[in-house]
Design a protein around this motif. Structure first.
Motif, PDB file in Angstrom:
ATOM      1  N   GLY B  12     -76.325  12.132 -18.576  1.00  0.00           N
ATOM      2  CA  GLY B  12     -75.626  11.373 -17.549  1.00  0.00           C
ATOM      3  C   GLY B  12     -76.260  11.426 -16.173  1.00  0.00           C
ATOM      4  O   GLY B  12     -75.643  11.097 -15.186  1.00  0.00           O
ATOM      5  N   VAL B  13     -77.526  11.803 -16.083  1.00  0.00           N
ATOM      6  CA  VAL B  13     -78.172  11.854 -14.765  1.00  0.00           C
ATOM      7  C   VAL B  13     -78.889  10.537 -14.528  1.00  0.00           C
ATOM      8  O   VAL B  13     -79.850  10.219 -15.212  1.00  0.00           O
ATOM      9  CB  VAL B  13     -79.180  12.999 -14.688  1.00  0.00           C
ATOM     10  CG1 VAL B  13     -79.825  13.025 -13.320  1.00  0.00           C
ATOM     11  CG2 VAL B  13     -78.493  14.312 -14.951  1.00  0.00           C
ATOM     12  N   SER B  14     -78.403   9.754 -13.579  1.00  0.00           N
ATOM     13  CA  SER B  14     -79.038   8.473 -13.336  1.00  0.00           C
ATOM     14  C   SER B  14     -80.337   8.674 -12.578  1.00  0.00           C
ATOM     15  O   SER B  14     -81.278   7.912 -12.712  1.00  0.00           O
ATOM     16  CB  SER B  14     -78.082   7.578 -12.551  1.00  0.00           C
ATOM     17  OG  SER B  14     -77.628   8.277 -11.415  1.00  0.00           O
ATOM     18  N   ARG B  15     -80.423   9.720 -11.755  1.00  0.00           N
ATOM     19  CA  ARG B  15     -81.629   9.937 -10.971  1.00  0.00           C
ATOM     20  C   ARG B  15     -82.418  11.085 -11.583  1.00  0.00           C
ATOM     21  O   ARG B  15     -81.957  12.205 -11.642  1.00  0.00           O
ATOM     22  CB  ARG B  15     -81.192  10.298  -9.548  1.00  0.00           C
ATOM     23  CG  ARG B  15     -82.336  10.445  -8.615  1.00  0.00           C
ATOM     24  CD  ARG B  15     -81.782  10.711  -7.245  1.00  0.00           C
ATOM     25  NE  ARG B  15     -82.836  10.988  -6.302  1.00  0.00           N
ATOM     26  CZ  ARG B  15     -82.640  11.410  -5.083  1.00  0.00           C
ATOM     27  NH1 ARG B  15     -81.432  11.584  -4.665  1.00  0.00           N
ATOM     28  NH2 ARG B  15     -83.626  11.640  -4.269  1.00  0.00           N
ATOM     29  N   ASN B  16     -83.620  10.783 -12.046  1.00  0.00           N
ATOM     30  CA  ASN B  16     -84.427  11.801 -12.692  1.00  0.00           C
ATOM     31  C   ASN B  16     -85.266  12.510 -11.641  1.00  0.00           C
ATOM     32  O   ASN B  16     -86.276  11.989 -11.192  1.00  0.00           O
ATOM     33  CB  ASN B  16     -85.311  11.139 -13.747  1.00  0.00           C
ATOM     34  CG  ASN B  16     -85.672  12.130 -14.828  1.00  0.00           C
ATOM     35  OD1 ASN B  16     -85.315  13.295 -14.755  1.00  0.00           O
ATOM     36  ND2 ASN B  16     -86.373  11.671 -15.837  1.00  0.00           N
ATOM     37  N   ILE B  17     -84.866  13.686 -11.230  1.00  0.00           N
ATOM     38  CA  ILE B  17     -85.577  14.409 -10.187  1.00  0.00           C
ATOM     39  C   ILE B  17     -86.711  15.186 -10.813  1.00  0.00           C
ATOM     40  O   ILE B  17     -86.495  16.042 -11.669  1.00  0.00           O
ATOM     41  CB  ILE B  17     -84.615  15.346  -9.459  1.00  0.00           C
ATOM     42  CG1 ILE B  17     -83.503  14.518  -8.818  1.00  0.00           C
ATOM     43  CG2 ILE B  17     -85.346  16.141  -8.405  1.00  0.00           C
ATOM     44  CD1 ILE B  17     -82.454  15.333  -8.145  1.00  0.00           C
ATOM     45  N   THR B  18     -87.926  14.898 -10.383  1.00  0.00           N
ATOM     46  CA  THR B  18     -89.075  15.594 -10.941  1.00  0.00           C
ATOM     47  C   THR B  18     -89.323  16.883 -10.171  1.00  0.00           C
ATOM     48  O   THR B  18     -88.922  17.028  -9.021  1.00  0.00           O
ATOM     49  CB  THR B  18     -90.325  14.715 -10.851  1.00  0.00           C
ATOM     50  OG1 THR B  18     -90.600  14.498  -9.464  1.00  0.00           O
ATOM     51  CG2 THR B  18     -90.099  13.380 -11.525  1.00  0.00           C
ATOM     52  N   ASP B  19     -90.029  17.792 -10.833  1.00  0.00           N
ATOM     53  CA  ASP B  19     -90.396  19.036 -10.171  1.00  0.00           C
ATOM     54  C   ASP B  19     -91.311  18.765  -8.991  1.00  0.00           C
ATOM     55  O   ASP B  19     -91.278  19.457  -7.987  1.00  0.00           O
ATOM     56  CB  ASP B  19     -91.092  19.976 -11.157  1.00  0.00           C
ATOM     57  CG  ASP B  19     -90.081  20.620 -12.095  1.00  0.00           C
ATOM     58  OD1 ASP B  19     -90.495  21.234 -13.092  1.00  0.00           O
ATOM     59  OD2 ASP B  19     -88.883  20.500 -11.817  1.00  0.00           O
ATOM     60  N   ASP B  20     -92.133  17.715  -9.131  1.00  0.00           N
ATOM     61  CA  ASP B  20     -93.062  17.377  -8.046  1.00  0.00           C
ATOM     62  C   ASP B  20     -92.316  16.995  -6.782  1.00  0.00           C
ATOM     63  O   ASP B  20     -92.689  17.380  -5.675  1.00  0.00           O
ATOM     64  CB  ASP B  20     -93.970  16.209  -8.471  1.00  0.00           C
ATOM     65  CG  ASP B  20     -95.105  16.690  -9.334  1.00  0.00           C
ATOM     66  OD1 ASP B  20     -95.725  15.866 -10.020  1.00  0.00           O
ATOM     67  OD2 ASP B  20     -95.372  17.913  -9.319  1.00  0.00           O
ATOM     68  N   GLN B  21     -91.250  16.224  -6.961  1.00  0.00           N
ATOM     69  CA  GLN B  21     -90.462  15.817  -5.800  1.00  0.00           C
ATOM     70  C   GLN B  21     -89.934  17.024  -5.060  1.00  0.00           C
ATOM     71  O   GLN B  21     -89.954  17.107  -3.840  1.00  0.00           O
ATOM     72  CB  GLN B  21     -89.292  14.935  -6.239  1.00  0.00           C
ATOM     73  CG  GLN B  21     -89.646  13.474  -6.362  1.00  0.00           C
ATOM     74  CD  GLN B  21     -88.465  12.675  -6.899  1.00  0.00           C
ATOM     75  OE1 GLN B  21     -88.168  12.726  -8.075  1.00  0.00           O
ATOM     76  NE2 GLN B  21     -87.795  11.966  -6.033  1.00  0.00           N
ATOM     77  N   ILE B  22     -89.447  17.986  -5.854  1.00  0.00           N
ATOM     78  CA  ILE B  22     -88.868  19.177  -5.241  1.00  0.00           C
ATOM     79  C   ILE B  22     -89.962  19.984  -4.561  1.00  0.00           C
ATOM     80  O   ILE B  22     -89.780  20.477  -3.439  1.00  0.00           O
ATOM     81  CB  ILE B  22     -88.103  20.011  -6.294  1.00  0.00           C
ATOM     82  CG1 ILE B  22     -86.926  19.202  -6.804  1.00  0.00           C
ATOM     83  CG2 ILE B  22     -87.677  21.338  -5.721  1.00  0.00           C
ATOM     84  CD1 ILE B  22     -85.818  19.997  -7.411  1.00  0.00           C
ATOM     85  N   THR B  23     -91.104  20.108  -5.214  1.00  0.00           N
ATOM     86  CA  THR B  23     -92.207  20.854  -4.599  1.00  0.00           C
ATOM     87  C   THR B  23     -92.608  20.219  -3.279  1.00  0.00           C
ATOM     88  O   THR B  23     -92.863  20.910  -2.287  1.00  0.00           O
ATOM     89  CB  THR B  23     -93.424  20.867  -5.541  1.00  0.00           C
ATOM     90  OG1 THR B  23     -92.982  21.163  -6.849  1.00  0.00           O
ATOM     91  CG2 THR B  23     -94.432  21.903  -5.099  1.00  0.00           C
ATOM     92  N   ASP B  24     -92.656  18.880  -3.286  1.00  0.00           N
ATOM     93  CA  ASP B  24     -92.983  18.139  -2.069  1.00  0.00           C
ATOM     94  C   ASP B  24     -92.035  18.465  -0.925  1.00  0.00           C
ATOM     95  O   ASP B  24     -92.447  18.744   0.206  1.00  0.00           O
ATOM     96  CB  ASP B  24     -92.858  16.641  -2.375  1.00  0.00           C
ATOM     97  CG  ASP B  24     -94.186  15.951  -2.180  1.00  0.00           C
ATOM     98  OD1 ASP B  24     -94.188  14.729  -2.107  1.00  0.00           O
ATOM     99  OD2 ASP B  24     -95.214  16.670  -2.103  1.00  0.00           O
ATOM    100  N   LEU B  25     -90.744  18.388  -1.254  1.00  0.00           N
ATOM    101  CA  LEU B  25     -89.731  18.620  -0.222  1.00  0.00           C
ATOM    102  C   LEU B  25     -89.781  20.057   0.267  1.00  0.00           C
ATOM    103  O   LEU B  25     -89.592  20.314   1.457  1.00  0.00           O
ATOM    104  CB  LEU B  25     -88.349  18.283  -0.763  1.00  0.00           C
ATOM    105  CG  LEU B  25     -88.116  16.783  -0.972  1.00  0.00           C
ATOM    106  CD1 LEU B  25     -86.831  16.552  -1.737  1.00  0.00           C
ATOM    107  CD2 LEU B  25     -88.040  16.084   0.366  1.00  0.00           C
ATOM    108  N   VAL B  26     -90.034  20.988  -0.657  1.00  0.00           N
ATOM    109  CA  VAL B  26     -90.122  22.387  -0.244  1.00  0.00           C
ATOM    110  C   VAL B  26     -91.306  22.570   0.700  1.00  0.00           C
ATOM    111  O   VAL B  26     -91.215  23.297   1.688  1.00  0.00           O
ATOM    112  CB  VAL B  26     -90.264  23.308  -1.481  1.00  0.00           C
ATOM    113  CG1 VAL B  26     -90.612  24.711  -1.056  1.00  0.00           C
ATOM    114  CG2 VAL B  26     -88.971  23.331  -2.273  1.00  0.00           C
TER     115      VAL B  26
END
Lengths: 150, 93
Positions: B12-26
């Motif tokens: 049920g997750v409409s937005r697929n958050i990638t690890d890369d996105q999180i690494t970027d934001l961090v």
């Protein structure tokens, strides 16, 4: 690089914050009694703190989730002053915290306004913006305090 | 104590958050924290960035508290009106 077409314009936030915050301070001073007891000073310090967070949230407006959270909390507090707060309907949010970092992510959620309802991506974005605006708030408050100290 | 819920949960997750996105934001967050920015230019673990971010926000909150106390005391003592114009001018320039 802009996220969702929103550019961070700290200078306009800074000016809006300064105007609104100083206006509140001067109003407080006008209403202040000539003799201020320690208790009154402490109460006013609390009101100044609330005014600071309120001013920065108003300066940012509804553009950010963290500022919306502060504004929402302030309106609720004013509306339900002295009454029991109604239980809000909580949506189920998929958090997507990095593995092993859940407790740290939770601590961050507690520190950022509205953080508890954010997924990890939003939390990180909001935190970055929140930190920039908090720094602005602190700098302006320092400048004002230095001027009053002269 | 390692619960790998986040990776396996896809329902049920409409937005697929990638690890890369999180690494970027961090990484972006890393640039904002003075502690980390001044100390090392190497990569810092996400865990350390989160920890330092929390510490930094807490220290900013404490500064706001201290400045509120200071301003409250100053409001009681000062009554010069010319200070206002000077403050506003210096802040807006």
């Amino acid at each position: 690089m802009t996220q969702k077409g929103v550019t961070l314009n700290t200078n306009s936030h800074k000016i809006k914050f300064a105007r609104s915050f100083i206006r509140t301070l001067l109003k407080m001073r006008k209403n202040a009694p000539s003799s201020s007891s320690i208790e009154e000073i402490r109460k006013r310090s609390q009101r100044i703190k609330i005014a600071a967070y309120s001013s920065i949230a108003h300066a940012v407006g509804s553009r950010r989730a963290w500022s919306r959270a502060i504004l929402f909390k302030l309106r609720n507090r004013a509306r339900h002053h002295g009454m029991m707060r109604r239980r809000s309907m909580k949506k189920r949010v998929v958090k997507n915290d990095p593995p092993g970092d859940q407790s740290k992510a939770n601590k961050l959620r507690q520190l950022v306004p509205g953080g508890k309802a954010m997924d990890m991506c939003s939390l990180l974005e909001e935190t970055a913006h929140y930190i920039r605006c908090l720094s602005t708030q602190v700098k302006v408050m320092q400048t004002i305090a230095d001027h009053f100290s002269k | 104590m390692s619960s790998r819920r986040s990776r396996s949960r896809q329902s049920g997750v409409s937005r697929n958050i990638t690890d890369d996105q999180i690494t970027d934001l961090v990484a972006k967050l890393q640039q904002l924290i003075p502690e980390i920015r001044n100390r090392s230019s190497d990569k810092v673990s996400a865990s350390k960035v989160l920890q330092e971010t929390c510490n930094y926000i807490r220290s900013l909150h404490r500064e706001v508290d201290d400045l509120s106390d200071r301003l409250s005391n100053l409001l009681a003592t000062t009554d010069s009106d010319s200070a206002q114009a000077a403050i506003i001018r210096s802040l807006l320039m």
